[in-house]
Each structure stands twice: as C-alpha cells, then as structure tokens.
Design an enzyme around this catalytic site. Sequence first.
Site, PDB file in Angstrom:
ATOM      1  N   ASP A  52       8.475   0.399   7.324  1.00 22.99           N
ATOM      2  CA  ASP A  52       8.171   0.317   8.755  1.00 22.99           C
ATOM      3  C   ASP A  52       8.535  -1.068   9.316  1.00 22.99           C
ATOM      4  O   ASP A  52       8.117  -2.090   8.768  1.00 22.99           O
ATOM      5  CB  ASP A  52       6.667   0.597   8.966  1.00 22.99           C
ATOM      6  CG  ASP A  52       6.319   0.804  10.430  1.00 22.99           C
ATOM      7  OD1 ASP A  52       6.583  -0.112  11.237  1.00 22.99           O
ATOM      8  OD2 ASP A  52       5.791   1.870  10.770  1.00 22.99           O
ATOM      9  N   HIS A  57      -0.193   0.706   5.575  1.00 19.94           N
ATOM     10  CA  HIS A  57      -0.534   0.307   6.940  1.00 19.94           C
ATOM     11  C   HIS A  57      -0.994   1.513   7.747  1.00 19.94           C
ATOM     12  O   HIS A  57      -0.493   2.627   7.559  1.00 19.94           O
ATOM     13  CB  HIS A  57       0.667  -0.368   7.624  1.00 19.94           C
ATOM     14  CG  HIS A  57       1.816   0.547   7.904  1.00 19.94           C
ATOM     15  ND1 HIS A  57       2.090   1.036   9.159  1.00 19.94           N
ATOM     16  CD2 HIS A  57       2.739   1.094   7.082  1.00 19.94           C
ATOM     17  CE1 HIS A  57       3.141   1.826   9.098  1.00 19.94           C
ATOM     18  NE2 HIS A  57       3.561   1.881   7.848  1.00 19.94           N
ATOM     19  N   CYS A 107       1.039   4.833   9.820  1.00 14.84           N
ATOM     20  CA  CYS A 107       2.218   5.009   8.972  1.00 14.84           C
ATOM     21  C   CYS A 107       2.867   6.378   9.241  1.00 14.84           C
ATOM     22  O   CYS A 107       2.255   7.422   9.022  1.00 14.84           O
ATOM     23  CB  CYS A 107       1.841   4.898   7.500  1.00 14.84           C
ATOM     24  SG  CYS A 107       3.273   5.011   6.391  1.00 14.84           S
TER      25      CYS A 107
HETATM   26 CO    CO Z   1       4.706   3.336   7.007  1.00 17.86          CO
END
Ligand code: CO
Length: 208
Positions: free
Chosen positions: A43, A97, A100
């Site tokens: 990400d 996180h 996500c």
């Molecule tokens: Co992610």
Amino acid sequence: MKIKQVFENNKLWIEEKLKVDKDYFTNLSKGQEPEFLYIGCSDSRVTAEDIMGVQPGEVFVHRNIANLVNNVDLNVMSVINYAVRHLKVKHVVICGHYYCGGVKAAMQSSDLGILNPWLRNIRDVYRLHKDELNAISDEGARYNRLIELNVQEQCVNLIKTAAIQQAHKERGLLVHGWVFDVHSGKLIDLKIDFPKILENIMEIYKLE
Ligand code: CO
C-alpha cells in the site's frame, strides 16, 4: 506528478543530505547493517521508513499485498533468509495496516483472478479465527480484527522457518507484530507473545 519532477526531487534530496554530512553517500556506499527486517503491505500510504522515522540503511524492507509470509513465496523466503542469516537483523517485524485493500478484497465473494491464490492466505486466517470474527457484529470492527489476526498469523508463519528459530535460539532474535493506523498515523504494537507462539508451534514445526 511528472517524471521530470522525480529527478528534480532527487537532486534536492542529495543536496540536503550533503549539506548535513558531506560524506553521507560515501558512508552509505560502504555497506548496510540494518537491525530490522520489516515486512509490510505494498500500500502506497504505508512506507516503512516514514512511519518508523528511520534513515536509509536502517531497515531491510519487503512489501507485498497484505504483508503475507507464504511458505512457497520464494521472494519473501529469500528476503527472510538473507536478512536473518547474512545481515543478522535483531528484529523482524510484520506490519499490517487498517484500511488494507488486500484484506478487504479477501473478505468479498468475487473472483479476482490471479489474486485468488494470494488472497486465499487471508481467507485461511479468517477460517482459523472464524468463531472470534463471526462474533463481531460491526463489519468495520470485524475487518480491523482480521487485519490484526492476519499480522499475528504471519508472525506464526515467520516462526515456522528454520532461520528464525535458529536466530532466536542463538542470538535472541525477536519477532514483532505491528499495525499502522492510516487514519491517525499511529503505529500500534500488537504485543504478540513470541515465546508462547514459539512454544506452541515447536511441537510440530521444530526445524533447528
Ligand atoms: Co494493505
């Protein structure tokens, strides 16, 4: 952003580094001795160095969709082997996180093609913790909990490897599970019980 801007940014960055330390790049080129191996999500909002406040040379980084440690992924397994056995990092971190997309995609009933086998690892985490997750009625809270449990299970996968088991025994290497909260910027330590996980899985997964 234009590509040209990237190279202009790079020039400015070099100038800034040299202003503080004229030998910065000379020293950087001598080698690396990172104390951390960080395995996080690809990400774009979750960059290891920024959230940890560290500089180049301090963290060995591997990122993939939903921060997975898959037994047959030669990429992540090579990274773990190199970081633990050759660079001799002291800490290995799995950092998930909230928000996500990989975990969210895994919770949907749709055919995502090549992503199916990758995301199935997350469905396996769900199945392992089905009772706890199904008991959470709020969808957002359930999603967050799956993100945390995914981190925990990837820590378990790490501890199943010979490299981690040996390094823990020989030099006290530690495994950590963290979650980055995109909404607040906070890094949260899930405080996974490494010795307990190790003890539990050694009955079946002992390799050293
Ligand atoms: Co992610």
